[in-house]
Design an enzyme around this catalytic site. Structure first.
Site, PDB file in Angstrom:
ATOM      1  N   GLU A   1       3.698  -8.935   1.622  1.00 29.80           N
ATOM      2  CA  GLU A   1       2.108  -8.420   0.933  1.00 29.80           C
ATOM      3  C   GLU A   1       3.386  -8.651  -0.557  1.00 29.80           C
ATOM      4  O   GLU A   1       2.385  -9.078  -1.760  1.00 29.80           O
ATOM      5  CB  GLU A   1       1.731  -7.516   1.651  1.00 29.80           C
ATOM      6  CG  GLU A   1       1.315  -7.028   2.453  1.00 29.80           C
ATOM      7  CD  GLU A   1       1.595  -5.861   3.037  1.00 29.80           C
ATOM      8  OE1 GLU A   1       2.488  -5.146   2.908  1.00 29.80           O
ATOM      9  OE2 GLU A   1       0.931  -6.627   4.182  1.00 29.80           O
TER      10      GLU A   1
ATOM     11  N   SER B   1       0.515  -6.384  14.047  1.00 30.81           N
ATOM     12  CA  SER B   1      -0.601  -5.376  14.711  1.00 30.81           C
ATOM     13  C   SER B   1      -0.187  -5.475  16.876  1.00 30.81           C
ATOM     14  O   SER B   1      -0.498  -5.361  16.985  1.00 30.81           O
ATOM     15  CB  SER B   1      -2.055  -6.698  15.600  1.00 30.81           C
ATOM     16  OG  SER B   1      -2.638  -6.252  13.767  1.00 30.81           O
TER      17      SER B   1
ATOM     18  N   ASN C   1       6.812  -0.252   9.147  1.00 31.37           N
ATOM     19  CA  ASN C   1       7.045  -0.174   7.928  1.00 31.37           C
ATOM     20  C   ASN C   1       5.659   0.487   7.172  1.00 31.37           C
ATOM     21  O   ASN C   1       5.027   0.301   7.627  1.00 31.37           O
ATOM     22  CB  ASN C   1       7.058  -1.634   7.270  1.00 31.37           C
ATOM     23  CG  ASN C   1       6.278  -1.969   5.918  1.00 31.37           C
ATOM     24  OD1 ASN C   1       6.310  -1.533   5.676  1.00 31.37           O
ATOM     25  ND2 ASN C   1       6.067  -3.345   5.556  1.00 31.37           N
ATOM     26  N   TRP C   2       6.293   1.917   7.099  1.00 24.79           N
ATOM     27  CA  TRP C   2       4.932   2.843   5.965  1.00 24.79           C
ATOM     28  C   TRP C   2       4.450   2.014   4.974  1.00 24.79           C
ATOM     29  O   TRP C   2       3.261   1.720   4.947  1.00 24.79           O
ATOM     30  CB  TRP C   2       5.364   3.669   5.712  1.00 24.79           C
ATOM     31  CG  TRP C   2       6.191   5.150   6.851  1.00 24.79           C
ATOM     32  CD1 TRP C   2       6.627   4.370   8.045  1.00 24.79           C
ATOM     33  CD2 TRP C   2       6.941   6.327   7.256  1.00 24.79           C
ATOM     34  NE1 TRP C   2       6.717   5.337   9.160  1.00 24.79           N
ATOM     35  CE2 TRP C   2       7.418   6.836   7.918  1.00 24.79           C
ATOM     36  CE3 TRP C   2       6.895   7.502   5.970  1.00 24.79           C
ATOM     37  CZ2 TRP C   2       7.768   8.036   8.331  1.00 24.79           C
ATOM     38  CZ3 TRP C   2       7.270   8.375   6.423  1.00 24.79           C
ATOM     39  CH2 TRP C   2       7.285   8.813   7.833  1.00 24.79           C
ATOM     40  N   LYS C   3       4.457   1.283   4.501  1.00 27.98           N
ATOM     41  CA  LYS C   3       4.138   0.324   3.108  1.00 27.98           C
ATOM     42  C   LYS C   3       3.568   1.601   2.327  1.00 27.98           C
ATOM     43  O   LYS C   3       3.728   2.911   2.504  1.00 27.98           O
ATOM     44  CB  LYS C   3       2.580  -0.516   3.881  1.00 27.98           C
ATOM     45  CG  LYS C   3       2.969  -1.480   4.723  1.00 27.98           C
ATOM     46  CD  LYS C   3       2.004  -2.555   4.971  1.00 27.98           C
ATOM     47  CE  LYS C   3       2.129  -3.168   6.706  1.00 27.98           C
ATOM     48  NZ  LYS C   3       1.503  -3.972   6.771  1.00 27.98           N
TER      49      LYS C   3
ATOM     50  N   HIS D   1       8.729  -9.948   2.260  1.00 24.92           N
ATOM     51  CA  HIS D   1       7.210  -9.532   3.242  1.00 24.92           C
ATOM     52  C   HIS D   1       5.659 -10.128   2.077  1.00 24.92           C
ATOM     53  O   HIS D   1       5.555 -10.113   1.491  1.00 24.92           O
ATOM     54  CB  HIS D   1       7.005  -7.792   3.169  1.00 24.92           C
ATOM     55  CG  HIS D   1       5.981  -7.352   3.780  1.00 24.92           C
ATOM     56  ND1 HIS D   1       4.577  -7.806   3.824  1.00 24.92           N
ATOM     57  CD2 HIS D   1       6.211  -7.144   5.343  1.00 24.92           C
ATOM     58  CE1 HIS D   1       3.728  -7.116   4.979  1.00 24.92           C
ATOM     59  NE2 HIS D   1       4.616  -7.179   5.589  1.00 24.92           N
TER      60      HIS D   1
ATOM     61  N   GLY E   1      -2.058  -6.148  10.570  1.00 25.01           N
ATOM     62  CA  GLY E   1      -3.370  -5.211  10.327  1.00 25.01           C
ATOM     63  C   GLY E   1      -4.475  -6.190  10.546  1.00 25.01           C
ATOM     64  O   GLY E   1      -5.963  -5.479  10.032  1.00 25.01           O
TER      65      GLY E   1
ATOM     66  N   GLY F   1       4.173  -1.817  11.898  1.00 22.75           N
ATOM     67  CA  GLY F   1       3.336  -1.745  10.474  1.00 22.75           C
ATOM     68  C   GLY F   1       1.621  -0.445  10.603  1.00 22.75           C
ATOM     69  O   GLY F   1       2.066   1.182  11.067  1.00 22.75           O
ATOM     70  N   GLY F   2       0.685  -0.912  11.287  1.00 24.10           N
ATOM     71  CA  GLY F   2      -0.428  -0.076  11.306  1.00 24.10           C
ATOM     72  C   GLY F   2       0.026   1.502  12.426  1.00 24.10           C
ATOM     73  O   GLY F   2       0.220   2.562  12.545  1.00 24.10           O
TER      74      GLY F   2
ATOM     75  N   GLU G   1       6.555 -12.439  10.746  1.00 26.43           N
ATOM     76  CA  GLU G   1       5.220 -11.893  10.434  1.00 26.43           C
ATOM     77  C   GLU G   1       4.003 -12.927  10.379  1.00 26.43           C
ATOM     78  O   GLU G   1       3.932 -12.990   9.006  1.00 26.43           O
ATOM     79  CB  GLU G   1       5.051 -11.046   9.668  1.00 26.43           C
ATOM     80  CG  GLU G   1       6.074  -9.426   9.738  1.00 26.43           C
ATOM     81  CD  GLU G   1       6.151  -8.667   9.697  1.00 26.43           C
ATOM     82  OE1 GLU G   1       5.708  -7.558   9.677  1.00 26.43           O
ATOM     83  OE2 GLU G   1       5.352  -7.538   8.102  1.00 26.43           O
TER      84      GLU G   1
HETATM   85  P1  13P Z   1       0.614  -4.060  11.315  1.00 23.00           P
HETATM   86  O1  13P Z   1       1.575  -3.538  12.206  1.00 23.00           O
HETATM   87  O2  13P Z   1      -0.023  -2.772  10.435  1.00 23.00           O
HETATM   88  O3  13P Z   1      -0.227  -5.343  11.157  1.00 23.00           O
HETATM   89  O4  13P Z   1       1.505  -4.204  10.261  1.00 23.00           O
HETATM   90  C1  13P Z   1       2.444  -5.120  10.101  1.00 23.00           C
HETATM   91  C2  13P Z   1       3.451  -5.400   9.461  1.00 23.00           C
HETATM   92  O5  13P Z   1       3.044  -5.832   8.262  1.00 23.00           O
HETATM   93  C3  13P Z   1       4.856  -5.120   9.080  1.00 23.00           C
HETATM   94  O6  13P Z   1       5.513  -5.228   8.020  1.00 23.00           O
END
Ligand code: 13P
Length: 254
Positions: free
Chosen positions: A100, A216, A9-11, A98, A176, A237-238, A170
């Site tokens: 967010e 994470s 997930n590149w956000k 998600h 993050g 994510g990251g 999640e």
């Molecule tokens: P991180 O891997 O950056 O913690 O993000 C997880 C995430 O929200 C994937 O959708």
């Protein structure tokens, strides 16, 4: 055997040039370095999906996913993208719910149920996210809360429809933050969610539903998380923003 999946997930990250560089690196590394059955899903910002598709070999192990879709089929919803539009450009997955989106865009469980319906009606596989906040985690009643997120947004589906669902657990406190859930915490929750699916749909559906972990997860901890019997891969994510790290995570998913 249920599918094993690693989704990135590149956000809201990367410019066009950066996105094209990242996808071409990932495509090359996955081709050269990854063996095994894991399906890789790249979820860039939707504006890049069509361009990314040119880099991804058709019929290969890499699929494309969107980060959201609107619940309505079409119409006056300025700024939104429909499931049919995503389907029409070859997208196969869509992340829904998600944390967010729930937090910053006020997505509700009822609205998410409609988004799930829209995705399924257009042949997209929802990667349905669930998870508790730190406050809830510390209060201790979080397993029931996460089960309820699933009940409210997914349990209206028929068993046949549910066969197209992927779940991503999640925990919000792990997203993050560098604070990943321990592999035991992830396993405990995934098992509880699988039992929840079994209570409503029976064992076969529960055993066939991929449940991914997100929060994470990275090149260092992925192998231990993915080794848990009820963890079927990750939503990353990251660590999905760097080709070397992401490929290491994919390779960890055996
Ligand atoms: P991180 O891997 O950056 O913690 O993000 C997880 C995430 O929200 C994937 O959708």
């Amino acid at each position: 055997m249920r599918k094993r999946i690693v989704a990135g997930n590149w956000k809201m990250n990367k410019t066009y040039e950066e996105a094209m560089a990242l996808v071409s690196e990932v495509v090359n590394m996955v081709k050269d370095e990854v063996v095994g059955e894991t399906e890789v899903v790249l979820c860039p910002p939707s504006v890049f999906l069509t361009s990314l598709k040119q880099y991804v070999p058709a019929g290969g192990r890499i699929a494309l996913g969107a980060q959201n879709c609107h619940e309505k089929a079409s119409g006056a919803y300025t700024g939104e993208v429909s499931a049919a539009m995503l389907q029409s450009i070859g997208v196969q997955y869509v992340i829904l719910g998600h944390s967010e989106r729930r937090q910053y865009f006020n997505e509700t469980t009822a609205q998410l149920a409609e988004k799930v319906n829209a995705a399924l009606a257009n042949g997209l596989t929802p990667i349905f996210c669930c998870g508790e906040s730190l406050e809830m985690h510390e209060r201790g009643d979080y397993v029931g809360f996460v089960k309820e997120q699933i009940t409210q947004s997914l349990f209206h589906l028929s068993p046949e429809q549910f066969a197209s669902i992927v779940i991503a657990y999640e925990p919000i406190w792990a997203i993050g933050t560098g604070l990943t859930a321990s592999s035991q915490q992830a396993q405990d929750m995934h098992l509880a969610l699988r039992q929840h699916l079994a209570s409503h749909y029976g064992d076969e559906v529960a055993q066939n539903t991929p449940i991914l972990y997100g929060g994470s997860a990275n090149a260092q901890n992925a192998a231990e998380l993915f080794a848990q019997p009820d963890v079927d891969g990750g939503l990353i994510g990251g660590a999905s923003l760097k080709s070397r790290d992401f490929t290491t995570v994919i390779k960890a998913n055996k």
